[in-house]
Design a protein around this motif. Structure first.
Motif, mmCIF file in Angstrom:
data_model
loop_
_atom_site.group_PDB
_atom_site.id
_atom_site.type_symbol
_atom_site.label_atom_id
_atom_site.label_comp_id
_atom_site.label_asym_id
_atom_site.label_seq_id
_atom_site.Cartn_x
_atom_site.Cartn_y
_atom_site.Cartn_z
ATOM 1 N N ASP A 14 0.813 -1.348 -0.005
ATOM 2 C CA ASP A 14 -0.034 0.002 0.077
ATOM 3 C C ASP A 14 1.008 1.300 -0.069
ATOM 4 N N PHE A 15 1.877 1.186 0.681
ATOM 5 C CA PHE A 15 2.839 2.281 0.656
ATOM 6 C C PHE A 15 3.432 2.551 -0.746
ATOM 7 N N PHE A 18 0.881 4.288 -2.657
ATOM 8 C CA PHE A 18 0.604 5.593 -2.285
ATOM 9 C C PHE A 18 1.855 6.467 -2.911
ATOM 10 N N VAL A 32 -4.224 11.673 -0.363
ATOM 11 C CA VAL A 32 -4.644 11.475 0.756
ATOM 12 C C VAL A 32 -6.409 11.960 0.835
ATOM 13 N N ARG A 35 -8.431 9.077 -0.149
ATOM 14 C CA ARG A 35 -8.549 7.968 0.832
ATOM 15 C C ARG A 35 -9.486 8.411 1.936
ATOM 16 N N HIS A 237 2.120 8.718 4.778
ATOM 17 C CA HIS A 237 1.334 7.310 4.543
ATOM 18 C C HIS A 237 1.093 6.732 6.016
ATOM 19 N N SER A 417 3.760 3.115 11.578
ATOM 20 C CA SER A 417 2.393 3.436 11.554
ATOM 21 C C SER A 417 1.497 2.638 12.584
#
Length: 428
Positions: A14-15, A18, A32, A35, A237, A417
């Motif tokens: 996913d990173f 992004f 951003v 999302r 992210h 994260s």
């Protein structure tokens, strides 16, 4: 605690998506926002009156995004939990009258943006990406895909290149994008066409370069990850994923703040030195009926995590690092410390970080500069100074920071994260 995504692999994938979607700060802000929209956040306009009701909202200003989750039980003195990061990265920005050329080559006139590691940008397929603005003020995002390249002089013509490469910023860093004479091409017109516009409709633009090589996992056990713009899309992210995974708060207002122009010093209307964050927090407080005194009480109970990439110890240059504090890739996110407060971390901030990492089950590492190597800075001291909110500086360890392509361990963005998710969790 439950923390989506469920594995390092899914987080890394996913990173990578992004990063690929974010070749410029304006594209990062748009990604951003996309999302946030998908997660049920509502975009609000700074020029409009805001509701004081509970909810999930966000503001976009240029390449900056601030999003917040206001719980139903929030009151005038409810504190904030803020994650601060930045969307921009070093590179090159398109100049006015950008279609230039010499000796049969078409070239793009650019100027240096921030502090890129200049030699890393040579001999790479670059794209141009950013925003076009028409005379009516409407904005249009645009990206070219692989389009230009800064060619290095061949070793046969510079026998000393491997012993002392010197790059003149004006003469040696002008990308080529075709052959012909400058009068035969129109770079702005080409960009306009990609956005469905005519060249004469474009009244202004903010266009930057980005490396087009795809993010990649590699090395033993695919443990290494290379990509452009990890400084500081890694923090953007990580913070966004944590915000979207956060349970509904009850005793604090969660805030995600991704500013633009940190690489230039943040002194712009969408940078961390601008009143943007203060204005939004003030308006949230006003919607809750907060007096000036109550708003300051809320600030006194608040915390900000300033998340920006830091340095892993470099195996080929160990003398550049502090001999006792040598953070390694894969060892967990950094707690960044500096005696002159180039980072905003103090003892209280260190305790907060230790607590959230323990709650998340995450190991962390301390980073401090070698006394002979000047320390960089972040948005952390700016936010602490402007708002008086307690602030702690953190981030993932990188190699090749400010290169066109940076390097990290896949475990560290996931761990960052997870720690931010614990920071956003209800206070016990």
């Amino acid at each position: 605690m439950t923390f989506p995504p469920t594995s390092v692999a899914t987080h890394t994938d996913d990173f990578a998506r992004f990063i690929t979607a974010s070749p410029s700060s304006y594209h990062a802000a748009a990604e951003v926002a996309r999302r946030l929209d998908s997660a049920g956040f509502s975009r609000v306009d700074e020029a409009e009156k805001w509701s004081g009701e509970a909810g999930r909202r966000y503001v976009v200003r240029d390449g900056a995004v601030i999003a917040w989750v206001q719980p139903a039980g929030a009151g005038p003195t409810t504190p904030f939990r803020i994650l601060g990061a930045h969307t921009d990265s070093p590179g090159f920005k398109l100049k006015p009258k950008p279609t230039i050329g010499a000796h049969g080559w078409l070239q793009a006139g650019v100027e240096v943006y921030g502090g890129p590691l200049l030699n890393s940008w040579l001999d790479r397929e670059l794209e141009l990406a950013g925003r076009l603005t028409t005379i009516d003020g409407s904005e249009h995002l645009v990206r070219t895909g692989p389009f230009c390249r800064i060619p290095q002089l061949a070793i046969h013509l510079d026998r000393d290149a491997n012993t002392g490469l010197t790059l003149d910023r004006q003469r040696h860093l002008t990308p080529v994008f075709g052959v012909g004479e400058a009068g035969q091409a129109d770079l702005v017109g080409h960009l306009a066409g990609l956005a469905g516009l005519r060249g004469e409709e474009v009244a202004g633009y903010d266009i930057l370069t980005a490396d087009t090589a795809a993010p990649a996992r590699f090395g033993l056990d695919d443990a290494l990850f290379a990509a452009g713009r990890m400084d500081n899309l890694s923090s953007v992210h990580a913070g966004l994923v944590a915000l979207l995974a956060a349970p509904e708060p009850s005793d604090q207002i969660l805030v995600f703040a991704a500013f633009d122009h940190e690489e230039l010093g943040s002194q712009t209307r969408s940078g961390a030195s601008a009143p943007l964050l203060d204005d939004i927090l003030t308006r949230i407080g006003a919607g809750l009926g907060a007096s000036v005194s109550e708003r300051l009480r809320a600030y006194a109970g608040s915390w900000c995590l300033s998340a920006d990439a830091g340095h892993s110890v470099h195996p080929n240059y160990p003398e550049k690092h502090d001999p006792a504090n040598r953070p390694v890739a894969g060892g967990g996110p950094l707690l960044k410390i500096n005696a002159t407060q180039r980072y905003a971390t103090d003892a209280g901030g260190a305790a907060l970080w230790a607590g959230v990492c323990a709650q998340a089950g995450v190991e962390y590492q301390e980073f401090v500069s070698n006394n002979n190597v000047p320390c960089g800075s972040t948005i952390g001291p700016l936010t602490a100074t402007r708002l008086g909110i307690r602030t702690v500086d953190v981030g993932i360890p990188l190699l090749s920071m400010h290169s066109a392509r940076e390097l990290c361990h896949v475990n560290d963005p996931f761990a960052l994260s997870a720690a931010i998710a614990a920071f956003f969790a209800p206070v016990r």
